[in-house]
Design a protein around this motif. Structure first.
Motif, PDB file in Angstrom:
ATOM      1  N   TRP A 168      32.158  28.018  44.893  1.00 57.79           N
ATOM      2  CA  TRP A 168      31.419  28.916  44.877  1.00 57.79           C
ATOM      3  C   TRP A 168      30.542  29.061  43.522  1.00 57.79           C
ATOM      4  O   TRP A 168      31.370  29.218  42.408  1.00 57.79           O
ATOM      5  CB  TRP A 168      31.928  30.179  45.323  1.00 57.79           C
ATOM      6  CG  TRP A 168      32.290  30.091  46.721  1.00 57.79           C
ATOM      7  CD1 TRP A 168      32.434  29.158  47.610  1.00 57.79           C
ATOM      8  CD2 TRP A 168      32.767  31.633  47.452  1.00 57.79           C
ATOM      9  NE1 TRP A 168      32.858  29.522  48.859  1.00 57.79           N
ATOM     10  CE2 TRP A 168      33.106  31.057  48.577  1.00 57.79           C
ATOM     11  CE3 TRP A 168      33.109  32.622  46.979  1.00 57.79           C
ATOM     12  CZ2 TRP A 168      33.569  31.890  49.708  1.00 57.79           C
ATOM     13  CZ3 TRP A 168      33.358  33.617  48.091  1.00 57.79           C
ATOM     14  CH2 TRP A 168      33.694  33.154  49.180  1.00 57.79           C
ATOM     15  N   GLU A 193      18.331  32.542  40.232  1.00 56.25           N
ATOM     16  CA  GLU A 193      17.488  32.013  41.413  1.00 56.25           C
ATOM     17  C   GLU A 193      16.670  30.882  41.324  1.00 56.25           C
ATOM     18  O   GLU A 193      16.456  30.078  42.293  1.00 56.25           O
ATOM     19  CB  GLU A 193      16.484  33.307  41.966  1.00 56.25           C
ATOM     20  CG  GLU A 193      17.009  34.604  42.332  1.00 56.25           C
ATOM     21  CD  GLU A 193      15.955  35.463  42.886  1.00 56.25           C
ATOM     22  OE1 GLU A 193      14.803  35.223  42.705  1.00 56.25           O
ATOM     23  OE2 GLU A 193      16.279  36.490  43.347  1.00 56.25           O
ATOM     24  N   HIS A 196      20.629  26.089  44.524  1.00 56.66           N
ATOM     25  CA  HIS A 196      20.327  26.697  45.753  1.00 56.66           C
ATOM     26  C   HIS A 196      19.389  26.064  46.532  1.00 56.66           C
ATOM     27  O   HIS A 196      19.426  26.543  47.755  1.00 56.66           O
ATOM     28  CB  HIS A 196      19.639  28.067  45.151  1.00 56.66           C
ATOM     29  CG  HIS A 196      20.351  29.006  44.343  1.00 56.66           C
ATOM     30  ND1 HIS A 196      21.592  29.391  44.732  1.00 56.66           N
ATOM     31  CD2 HIS A 196      19.901  29.426  43.070  1.00 56.66           C
ATOM     32  CE1 HIS A 196      21.871  30.167  43.596  1.00 56.66           C
ATOM     33  NE2 HIS A 196      21.069  30.265  42.725  1.00 56.66           N
ATOM     34  N   GLN A 238      28.987  26.650  47.860  1.00 57.42           N
ATOM     35  CA  GLN A 238      28.136  27.843  48.537  1.00 57.42           C
ATOM     36  C   GLN A 238      27.766  28.450  46.999  1.00 57.42           C
ATOM     37  O   GLN A 238      28.581  28.686  45.882  1.00 57.42           O
ATOM     38  CB  GLN A 238      29.143  28.621  49.218  1.00 57.42           C
ATOM     39  CG  GLN A 238      28.507  30.094  49.884  1.00 57.42           C
ATOM     40  CD  GLN A 238      29.210  30.613  50.823  1.00 57.42           C
ATOM     41  OE1 GLN A 238      30.252  30.313  51.176  1.00 57.42           O
ATOM     42  NE2 GLN A 238      28.911  31.702  51.250  1.00 57.42           N
ATOM     43  N   ASP A 294      26.636  46.250  41.137  1.00 56.41           N
ATOM     44  CA  ASP A 294      25.325  45.906  41.485  1.00 56.41           C
ATOM     45  C   ASP A 294      24.133  47.131  41.012  1.00 56.41           C
ATOM     46  O   ASP A 294      23.082  46.639  40.548  1.00 56.41           O
ATOM     47  CB  ASP A 294      25.059  45.729  42.939  1.00 56.41           C
ATOM     48  CG  ASP A 294      23.784  44.802  43.099  1.00 56.41           C
ATOM     49  OD1 ASP A 294      23.793  43.878  42.579  1.00 56.41           O
ATOM     50  OD2 ASP A 294      23.122  45.131  43.941  1.00 56.41           O
ATOM     51  N   SER A 330      29.348  40.116  50.355  1.00 51.36           N
ATOM     52  CA  SER A 330      29.378  39.887  51.679  1.00 51.36           C
ATOM     53  C   SER A 330      30.328  38.804  52.233  1.00 51.36           C
ATOM     54  O   SER A 330      31.096  38.684  53.157  1.00 51.36           O
ATOM     55  CB  SER A 330      27.988  39.745  52.285  1.00 51.36           C
ATOM     56  OG  SER A 330      27.429  40.777  52.087  1.00 51.36           O
ATOM     57  N   ALA A 331      30.271  37.637  51.161  1.00 53.27           N
ATOM     58  CA  ALA A 331      31.086  36.497  51.354  1.00 53.27           C
ATOM     59  C   ALA A 331      32.715  36.818  51.295  1.00 53.27           C
ATOM     60  O   ALA A 331      33.417  36.423  52.139  1.00 53.27           O
ATOM     61  CB  ALA A 331      30.521  35.304  50.431  1.00 53.27           C
ATOM     62  N   ARG A 373      25.579  41.130  45.723  1.00 52.54           N
ATOM     63  CA  ARG A 373      25.770  41.787  47.063  1.00 52.54           C
ATOM     64  C   ARG A 373      25.863  40.629  48.180  1.00 52.54           C
ATOM     65  O   ARG A 373      26.579  40.907  49.211  1.00 52.54           O
ATOM     66  CB  ARG A 373      24.610  42.567  47.614  1.00 52.54           C
ATOM     67  CG  ARG A 373      24.296  43.760  46.703  1.00 52.54           C
ATOM     68  CD  ARG A 373      23.400  44.889  47.353  1.00 52.54           C
ATOM     69  NE  ARG A 373      23.617  46.212  46.605  1.00 52.54           N
ATOM     70  CZ  ARG A 373      24.101  47.135  46.954  1.00 52.54           C
ATOM     71  NH1 ARG A 373      25.089  47.192  47.961  1.00 52.54           N
ATOM     72  NH2 ARG A 373      24.214  48.071  46.202  1.00 52.54           N
ATOM     73  N   SER A 374      25.300  39.300  48.086  1.00 49.78           N
ATOM     74  CA  SER A 374      25.698  38.365  48.651  1.00 49.78           C
ATOM     75  C   SER A 374      26.999  37.674  48.706  1.00 49.78           C
ATOM     76  O   SER A 374      27.671  37.402  49.491  1.00 49.78           O
ATOM     77  CB  SER A 374      24.535  37.128  48.694  1.00 49.78           C
ATOM     78  OG  SER A 374      24.629  36.590  47.395  1.00 49.78           O
ATOM     79  N   PHE A 377      25.285  31.667  45.082  1.00 54.89           N
ATOM     80  CA  PHE A 377      24.965  33.064  45.160  1.00 54.89           C
ATOM     81  C   PHE A 377      23.943  33.385  44.097  1.00 54.89           C
ATOM     82  O   PHE A 377      23.936  32.926  42.994  1.00 54.89           O
ATOM     83  CB  PHE A 377      25.970  33.971  45.096  1.00 54.89           C
ATOM     84  CG  PHE A 377      27.098  33.479  46.095  1.00 54.89           C
ATOM     85  CD1 PHE A 377      26.998  34.320  47.427  1.00 54.89           C
ATOM     86  CD2 PHE A 377      27.982  32.578  45.776  1.00 54.89           C
ATOM     87  CE1 PHE A 377      28.100  33.890  48.206  1.00 54.89           C
ATOM     88  CE2 PHE A 377      29.272  32.225  46.854  1.00 54.89           C
ATOM     89  CZ  PHE A 377      29.057  33.153  48.072  1.00 54.89           C
ATOM     90  N   THR A 378      22.738  34.199  44.408  1.00 50.92           N
ATOM     91  CA  THR A 378      21.868  34.652  43.533  1.00 50.92           C
ATOM     92  C   THR A 378      22.127  36.121  43.057  1.00 50.92           C
ATOM     93  O   THR A 378      21.493  36.631  42.219  1.00 50.92           O
ATOM     94  CB  THR A 378      20.467  34.283  43.892  1.00 50.92           C
ATOM     95  OG1 THR A 378      20.315  35.211  44.985  1.00 50.92           O
ATOM     96  CG2 THR A 378      20.114  32.879  44.276  1.00 50.92           C
ATOM     97  N   ASN A 379      22.953  36.577  43.806  1.00 51.33           N
ATOM     98  CA  ASN A 379      23.206  38.176  43.593  1.00 51.33           C
ATOM     99  C   ASN A 379      24.514  38.639  44.072  1.00 51.33           C
ATOM    100  O   ASN A 379      25.403  38.120  44.713  1.00 51.33           O
ATOM    101  CB  ASN A 379      22.149  39.177  44.117  1.00 51.33           C
ATOM    102  CG  ASN A 379      21.954  38.885  45.686  1.00 51.33           C
ATOM    103  OD1 ASN A 379      22.884  39.310  46.341  1.00 51.33           O
ATOM    104  ND2 ASN A 379      20.938  38.201  46.281  1.00 51.33           N
TER     105      ASN A 379
END
Length: 293
Positions: free
Chosen positions: A258, A263, A268, A277, A124, A287-288, A283-284, A279-281
């Protein structure tokens, strides 16, 4: 109160490590149910998450296990600052190497970032912004097509090698990584794959531009639980949410889809589809992945 299974998912640690720490250091502190099952309070989960992060960043477990929560917070903050400084230094050296067309140094610095930094910081804070800058330089005419291809090829080579050297994965769950047939951009899905292998997850990397029927076929043949795809191009097919929902439904019961996308992608705004599910980045996404671990 949390079970040991939930504790493992929230901290990224496995049960054998937790039991070893409990025997040796008395941490984490658990209560027992009538059936003998361990339960952990939230404060212990939070403290253990800090310890796990510090150990992952190079601290010895014996140096941090007896620290107070306040001390651990301070150490974690200092660790984040060092990681940011290291990430910035790697990014600067990569950009300097590109300016000099010094591909040997480019490869060396990529190896350093991907092997010495925590995976999410490497992706990232270093690799993704570096490649975004390369793309902007090519659009501006500061890089030729063949120079952009060389840089991208070196980056992919280093990602594959660094990913192959990650810890041996757990057998389940299994995640597949690819892009739809019309999506030829591979780097985004490759970065996601790198995060997954560094999270200790079992992965199948399928490369880019795979038709839906092939995605469905490999998911069934290899008992894939999560299919991860990346969308970069703005083709109408890529923005067709109904097509993505159809793919998710055809994958079958128990298989999740996924989707990583910009964005402004309509995926989304999708609701009512529990098997999808987005994701836009990174880091999220990381986390998943941590929850799966």
């Amino acid at each position: 109160m949390y079970s040991i299974t939930t504790l493992c998912r929230m901290t990224g640690l496995n049960a054998s490590t937790l039991r070893s720490w409990e025997r040796r250091y008395g941490v984490p502190v658990a209560t027992r149910t009538e059936n003998g099952h361990r339960l952990y309070p939230k404060a212990e989960v939070d403290r253990l998450s800090l310890i796990a992060g510090l150990v992952k960043n190079g601290h010895m477990i014996g140096d941090v296990i007896e620290k107070t929560a306040d001390d651990l917070e301070q150490m974690a903050g200092e660790s984040r600052v060092r990681a940011q400084q290291a990430s910035g230094a790697y990014l600067d050296r990569l950009n300097t190497a590109v300016s000099a067309r010094d591909y040997h140094t480019l490869r060396r610095e990529l190896v350093g970032a991907l092997t010495l930094l925590p995976a999410i910081e490497a992706i990232d804070d270093v690799v993704e912004p570096f490649l975004r800058g390369v793309g902007a330089a090519w659009l501006a005419g500061a890089l030729t097509i063949h120079e952009e291809h060389i840089i991208t090829a070196i980056t992919k080579q280093v990602l594959f090698v660094a990913g192959a050297n990650a810890a041996w994965p757990r057998p389940r769950p299994t995640l597949a990584f690819t892009t739809p047939a019309q999506e030829t951009h591979e780097v985004g899905i490759l970065l996601g794959w790198f995060l997954a292998v560094n999270a200790g997850l079992n992965t199948v990397y399928l490369g880019p531009a795979l038709p839906d029927d092939e995605i469905i076929g490999v998911a069934a043949a290899m008992e894939i639980e999560i299919v991860t795809i990346s969308l970069v191009n703005c083709f109408p097919e890529n923005r067709n949410v109904a097509k993505l929902v159809s793919l998710a439904n055809r994958l079958g019961r128990g298989v999740q889809l996924w989707v990583g996308a910009p964005e402004n992608h309509p995926i989304h705004q999708l609701s009512g589809e529990p098997n999808i599910q987005s994701f836009t980045n990174f880091r999220s996404f990381a986390s998943a992945l941590a929850v799966l671990g």
